[in-house]
Write a protein that holds these residues in place. Structure first.
Motif, PDB file in Angstrom:
ATOM      1  N   LEU A  97      -7.711   6.114  -0.701  1.00  0.00           N
ATOM      2  CA  LEU A  97      -7.065   6.963  -1.374  1.00  0.00           C
ATOM      3  C   LEU A  97      -7.655   7.408  -2.524  1.00  0.00           C
ATOM      4  N   LEU A 102       0.885   6.509  -7.045  1.00  0.00           N
ATOM      5  CA  LEU A 102      -0.101   7.372  -7.402  1.00  0.00           C
ATOM      6  C   LEU A 102      -0.091   8.772  -7.421  1.00  0.00           C
ATOM      7  N   GLY A 103       0.841   9.072  -6.455  1.00  0.00           N
ATOM      8  CA  GLY A 103       1.096  10.670  -6.202  1.00  0.00           C
ATOM      9  C   GLY A 103       1.764  11.336  -7.334  1.00  0.00           C
ATOM     10  N   ARG A 118       0.853   4.081  -3.047  1.00  0.00           N
ATOM     11  CA  ARG A 118       0.416   5.375  -2.593  1.00  0.00           C
ATOM     12  C   ARG A 118       1.332   6.388  -2.903  1.00  0.00           C
ATOM     13  N   ASP A 119       2.671   6.155  -2.946  1.00  0.00           N
ATOM     14  CA  ASP A 119       3.787   7.078  -3.542  1.00  0.00           C
ATOM     15  C   ASP A 119       3.847   6.979  -4.974  1.00  0.00           C
ATOM     16  N   ALA A 157      -7.916   0.182   1.300  1.00  0.00           N
ATOM     17  CA  ALA A 157      -7.051   1.210   1.336  1.00  0.00           C
ATOM     18  C   ALA A 157      -7.155   2.088  -0.095  1.00  0.00           C
ATOM     19  N   LEU A 158      -7.279   1.257  -1.196  1.00  0.00           N
ATOM     20  CA  LEU A 158      -7.519   2.083  -2.418  1.00  0.00           C
ATOM     21  C   LEU A 158      -8.746   2.897  -2.585  1.00  0.00           C
ATOM     22  N   ILE A 163       1.018  -1.191  -0.043  1.00  0.00           N
ATOM     23  CA  ILE A 163       0.043   0.066  -0.005  1.00  0.00           C
ATOM     24  C   ILE A 163       0.695   1.190   0.083  1.00  0.00           C
ATOM     25  N   ALA A 164       1.988   1.375   0.795  1.00  0.00           N
ATOM     26  CA  ALA A 164       2.885   2.522   0.794  1.00  0.00           C
ATOM     27  C   ALA A 164       3.613   2.508  -0.534  1.00  0.00           C
ATOM     28  N   GLU A 175     -10.109  10.321  -1.135  1.00  0.00           N
ATOM     29  CA  GLU A 175      -9.220  11.621  -0.709  1.00  0.00           C
ATOM     30  C   GLU A 175      -9.139  12.478  -2.037  1.00  0.00           C
ATOM     31  N   SER A 176      -8.680  11.720  -3.027  1.00  0.00           N
ATOM     32  CA  SER A 176      -8.407  12.650  -4.444  1.00  0.00           C
ATOM     33  C   SER A 176      -9.659  12.982  -5.208  1.00  0.00           C
ATOM     34  N   GLN A 192      -6.228  -4.210   0.745  1.00  0.00           N
ATOM     35  CA  GLN A 192      -5.551  -3.527  -0.130  1.00  0.00           C
ATOM     36  C   GLN A 192      -6.766  -2.769  -0.902  1.00  0.00           C
TER      37      GLN A 192
END
Ligand code: ADP
Ligand code: ADP
Ligand code: ZN
Length: 229
Positions: free
Chosen positions: A110, A83-84, A80-81, A106-107, A76-77, A113-114, A103
């Protein structure tokens, strides 16, 4: 006022689900070209971390070689990085992520949030026997990552990549008969439940992935086109 209306589009999010060897990577590269999206393969990101010797890579190496799933926390970490990064604004094809319900949750967080949503989660359906044959014959170009197969997809000139002319072909450390059983088991126990998860959300599409690469690519493009509108 010039009379035009600003149209804001959120980047598309596509998920390719399927067992190891189903053709996720092969099809993701084609969708990338066809739709201008960015392929995000957690397998590739993890292999890069292993090669670079990062902390995450050190933790993942033995797990990957055994054919088990790397911890949700690490994956996930990494996702996440990635995807940013700015190129993901073009829209993404997730290849090999999510692989567990943790997972998937978590997706969802994420994307909330966006302000994004999942356009489609597409399940590539192959039988277990085909998966074994596909994995054991797989190799890739070391320069550009183009995928090949000993029987099903050979370069026009043996040993030379059709895509970039590279001559260094690689086989993955985990593409061997010993790990296939654990990878299949991990898929059935931990990843296959995501098919119901995405069906419940109303975004699941399924495709018969037993045919030839080009026919599957065309069928997939029709599904993706419909999911982008
Ligand atoms: P995944 O990313 O799902 O693990 P790949 O895309 O790497 O799968 O495909 C696994 C292997 O099978 C590769 O060697 C690829 O060239 C081959 N392959 C992919 N799709 C097909 C297909 N439809 N028919 C036959 N072989 C295929
Ligand atoms: P394939 O689909 O052919 O099995 P990948 O390149 O997607 O190959 O994954 C290779 C290995 O990397 C997996 O067997 C697993 O150990 C690890 N991995 C990749 N993606 C994930 C994920 N989302 N969660 C946990 N482990 C992962
Ligand atoms: Zn190449």
């Amino acid at each position: 006022m010039d009379g035009t209306t600003a149209v804001t589009t959120t980047p598309a999010v596509l998920i390719l689900l399927g067992p190891p060897g189903a053709g996720k990577g092969t099809q993701a590269r084609k969708l990338e070209e066809r739709f201008g999206l960015v392929q995000l393969s957690t397998g590739d990101l993890l292999r890069a971390a292993v090669a670079a010797g990062t902390e995450a890579g050190k933790a993942a190496k033995a797990v990957m070689e055994a054919g088990d799933l790397v911890s949700d926390e690490i994956v996930i970490a990494i996702l996440r990085d990635r995807l940013g990064e700015p190129d993901c604004a073009k829209g993404v094809i997730l290849d090999g992520f999510p692989r567990t319900t943790v997972q998937a949750g978590a997706l969802d967080d994420l994307l909330t949030e966006s302000g994004q949503r999942i356009n489609a989660a597409i399940s590539l359906e192959v039988d277990d026997a085909a998966m074994v044959t596909r994995i054991s014959g797989r190799y890739t170009c070391g320069s550009c990552g183009e995928g090949y197969h000993d029987t099903f997809k050979t370069p026009a000139k043996e040993g030379v990549c059709d895509n970039c002319g590279g001559t260094e072909m690689k086989r993955r450390a985990d593409d061997n008969a010993e790990t296939v059983a654990s990878r299949l088991e991990a898929y059935h126990a931990q990843t296959a439940p995501l098919i119901a998860y995405y069906a419940d959300k109303g975004v699941l599409k399924s495709i018969d992935a037993m045919g030839d690469i080009e026919a599957i690519s065309d069928a997939l493009a029709t599904i993706v086109q419909g999911a982008m509108d």
